[in-house]
Design a protein around this motif. Structure first.
Motif, short mmCIF file in Angstrom:
data_model
loop_
_atom_site.label_atom_id
_atom_site.label_comp_id
_atom_site.label_asym_id
_atom_site.label_seq_id
_atom_site.Cartn_x
_atom_site.Cartn_y
_atom_site.Cartn_z
N GLU A 327 0.81 -1.22 0.00
CA GLU A 327 0.00 0.00 0.00
C GLU A 327 0.85 1.28 0.00
O GLU A 327 2.01 1.27 0.39
N ILE A 328 0.21 2.37 -0.42
CA ILE A 328 0.86 3.68 -0.46
C ILE A 328 0.77 4.28 0.94
O ILE A 328 -0.31 4.59 1.43
N SER A 329 1.92 4.43 1.57
CA SER A 329 1.98 5.02 2.92
C SER A 329 3.41 5.49 3.15
O SER A 329 4.31 5.20 2.36
N PRO A 330 3.64 6.24 4.25
CA PRO A 330 5.03 6.65 4.55
C PRO A 330 5.98 5.45 4.66
O PRO A 330 7.17 5.59 4.37
N PHE A 331 5.47 4.28 5.08
CA PHE A 331 6.33 3.10 5.22
C PHE A 331 6.90 2.63 3.88
O PHE A 331 7.98 2.05 3.83
N THR A 332 6.16 2.87 2.80
CA THR A 332 6.60 2.39 1.48
C THR A 332 7.22 3.51 0.63
O THR A 332 7.30 3.39 -0.59
N LEU A 333 7.64 4.59 1.28
CA LEU A 333 8.18 5.73 0.52
C LEU A 333 9.36 5.32 -0.37
O LEU A 333 9.46 5.75 -1.52
N SER A 334 10.24 4.47 0.16
CA SER A 334 11.42 4.08 -0.63
C SER A 334 11.01 3.40 -1.94
O SER A 334 11.58 3.67 -3.00
#
Length: 592
Positions: A327-334
């Motif tokens: 999902e699109i979230s700050p955790f997946t920014l990289s």
């Protein structure tokens, strides 16, 4: 008024004293021992207890061969202060006169003194070490420990054994000390690494490996698995390091972060097979979202780095699937930033890349995450030749994270933007400042561009060739490698024999090398060796050629003489240490 006058007098006295000290040190450093002697004698009159002034005065007497004066001064100080280290000074004064019997007498007296006053070991051993009297220094530590077993001089003694050539004993003491006092482990590893690279004899690395394995077999503590993992990383044997890390994880399955870091190291050292195995293990053994994202990011970046155009569709699908899964979230920014870069630079769809980043910037990001997103956005704007917009974002990062490594990276990219535009005056100023950046990679990069602009401006005030070269570099930045190759070949044709020629050969060599066309890369480096042997790119040409022969073409006999030339002719090269290590391995020993 009297108090004011007293303060002023004291202030000027301190200034005069400081100036006298600087003058004495100046004469001493210059080797003008007659003047230095007089200056230090004056300073000693004012502060007779100052041991540094005394030592310098004694050095001056000895340099001037005034041994009788030195002996008298040492004896007088010994009578007054009763310090054991002065016995070492007295013995050394006799040693300089080739009077070995008297020298030994006072050295023995100094060591005997420790038996009665164990605390004097610090000053006495320090004096022995300063004079490179290593056996006496070792004996002084051993004597102190015999009287006071709670003293711990293992680190100092291990170093002395190493300097005396008994590396097996050094390793044994170091490893025992590391296990007993783990807080000293990093300091000990630094010394062992130095011996592995700089000073090891032909058996050192193997002796260390056997000592670690023996301890791991006798004592099942994970400490020794960690040490073995460290050892294999130093040898760039990431597969073997992974075996140790797996053993640690099985006994303590709390975190996989060390294994992720090992995978990253394997990528950085161009060992993709080991990296895939290591990061694959992480994906199989964790549900931690942060580690999953980290491992997947490293794996997909590695694929992109090696990908050809036929692989792009599969990579694009993989990135889309990963972002659907996590999902699109700050955790997946990289992952989002990797996707944006891939879409812009590989698929050549910068608008789509920018849209991905702008969507990411709407998330709840911290300052560092915002900086990362803005950096990627600026990179894409630069790709589109929107220089001023790119500079604006780089400047925002510099302002928001002042003096941080990320800010330095933004500064470097801003300097490169000016360079691509042909604004060499401003770029040169920025690269000059960044040469002293705390991050070594940024400092090295800045130095490379500083020298490029500076040298080619001196050689050609019109900067015509440099402008053409910057255009080639910009094509490389845009991932338009074939067009860059044409541009650099055009420069070689138009500016044959000029200053720009050597670095152009270097650029072409690196492009061909990256594409795996080693038969085309080597002739470019050979041109530097043949026509620019006295230039600043000679060590790089030698090293890159040697690495291709050694690691890619499996022709070590051709690599060996190239490494050798770096060792004997380019000791100041940043590739010197690595070249020496590789040369020793190819030659089958660790000695030069």
């Amino acid at each position: 008024m009297k108090k004011l006058f007293l303060h002023i007098t004291l202030f000027f006295s301190l200034i005069c004293f400081s100036q006298n000290e600087q003058l004495a040190q100046y004469y001493y450093d210059k080797g003008d021992f007659e003047k230095a002697k007089i200056s230090f004698e004056e300073l000693l009159k004012a502060t007779p207890q100052n041991s540094q002034y005394f030592q310098h005065a004694i050095d001056c007497y000895q340099q001037l061969q005034q041994f009788d004066i030195a002996e008298k001064a040492i004896r007088e100080r010994l009578d007054k202060y009763k310090q054991g280290n002065l016995l070492v000074e007295l013995g050394y004064n006799f040693q300089l006169q080739k009077n070995e019997a008297s020298a030994k007498k006072y050295y023995d007296e100094a060591i005997d003194r420790i038996k009665n006053k164990p605390n004097e070991v610090y000053g006495i051993s320090n004096s022995f070490e300063k004079k490179v009297l290593l056996e006496q220094a070792l004996k002084s530590y051993q004597t102190a420990i015999a009287i006071q077993p709670n003293f711990n001089f293992n680190y100092q003694m291990a170093l002395l054994y190493g300097q005396l050539g008994n590396t097996e004993k050094m390793i044994s003491i170091f490893l025992d000390e590391a296990f007993a006092n783990p807080q000293n482990s990093i300091q000990i590893q630094n010394q062992l690494a130095r011996f592995m690279v700089d000073e090891g004899d032909e058996n050192f690395t193997e002796t260390l490996r056997k000592a670690l394995i023996t301890r791991a077999q006798k004592n099942q503590d994970v400490f020794w698995n960690r040490y073995l993992s460290w050892y294999y990383v130093q040898q760039k044997e990431f597969g073997k390091a992974f075996i140790q890390e797996k053993a640690i994880y099985k006994r303590n399955p709390e975190s996989l972060s060390n294994i992720v870091n090992l995978g990253q190291l394997a990528i950085e050292e161009d060992d993709p097979e080991a990296a895939k195995e290591i990061l694959g293990f992480v994906l199989e053994n964790t549900k931690d979202l942060e580690l999953l994202i980290q491992a997947n990011s490293y794996l997909v970046k590695m694929k992109i780095e090696k990908a050809q155009e036929k692989d792009f569709a599969a990579i694009s699908t993989e990135l889309t699937d990963l972002l659907k899964e996590y999902e699109i979230s700050p955790f997946t920014l990289s992952l989002q930033l990797i996707q944006a870069h891939f879409v812009a630079f590989n698929l050549r769809k910068p608008e789509e890349g920018k849209a991905i980043i702008k969507k990411a910037l709407d998330l709840q990001l911290n300052d560092y995450e915002v900086a990362q997103a803005k950096m990627e956005l600026a990179d894409i704007l630069l790709y589109e030749e929107k220089y001023n917009q790119a500079l604006l974002y780089y400047s925002q990062i510099e302002e928001d994270l002042k003096n941080d490594a990320v800010a330095h990276e933004a500064s470097l990219k801003a300097a490169k933007t000016s360079y691509f535009q042909g604004d060499f005056v401003w770029a040169l100023k920025q690269f000059k400042e960044l040469k002293s950046a705390s991050t070594q990679l940024i400092a090295n990069d800045a130095l490379e561009y500083f020298l490029l602009i500076n040298d080619n401006t001196v050689a050609d005030s019109t900067q015509t060739a440099l402008k053409q070269f910057a255009k080639g570099d910009y094509l490389l930045y845009q991932n338009r490698n074939q067009e860059a190759i044409v541009q650099f070949h055009s420069i070689l044709k138009s500016f044959k024999g000029q200053q720009i020629e050597a670095v152009t050969f270097l650029r072409l060599g690196k492009i061909y090398e990256k594409q795996g066309e080693y038969n085309l890369a080597i002739p470019q480096y050979q041109n530097i060796m043949d026509y620019h042997a006295d230039g600043i790119y000679m060590d790089e040409a030698l090293y890159f050629s040697a690495e291709i022969y050694n690691s890619k073409l499996q022709e070590p006999e051709k690599a060996k003489p190239l490494y050798e030339k770096i060792i004997f002719n380019h000791q100041d090269s940043i590739y010197f240490v690595e070249a020496r290590k590789e040369y020793r391995q190819l030659r089958g020993d660790k000695n030069l």
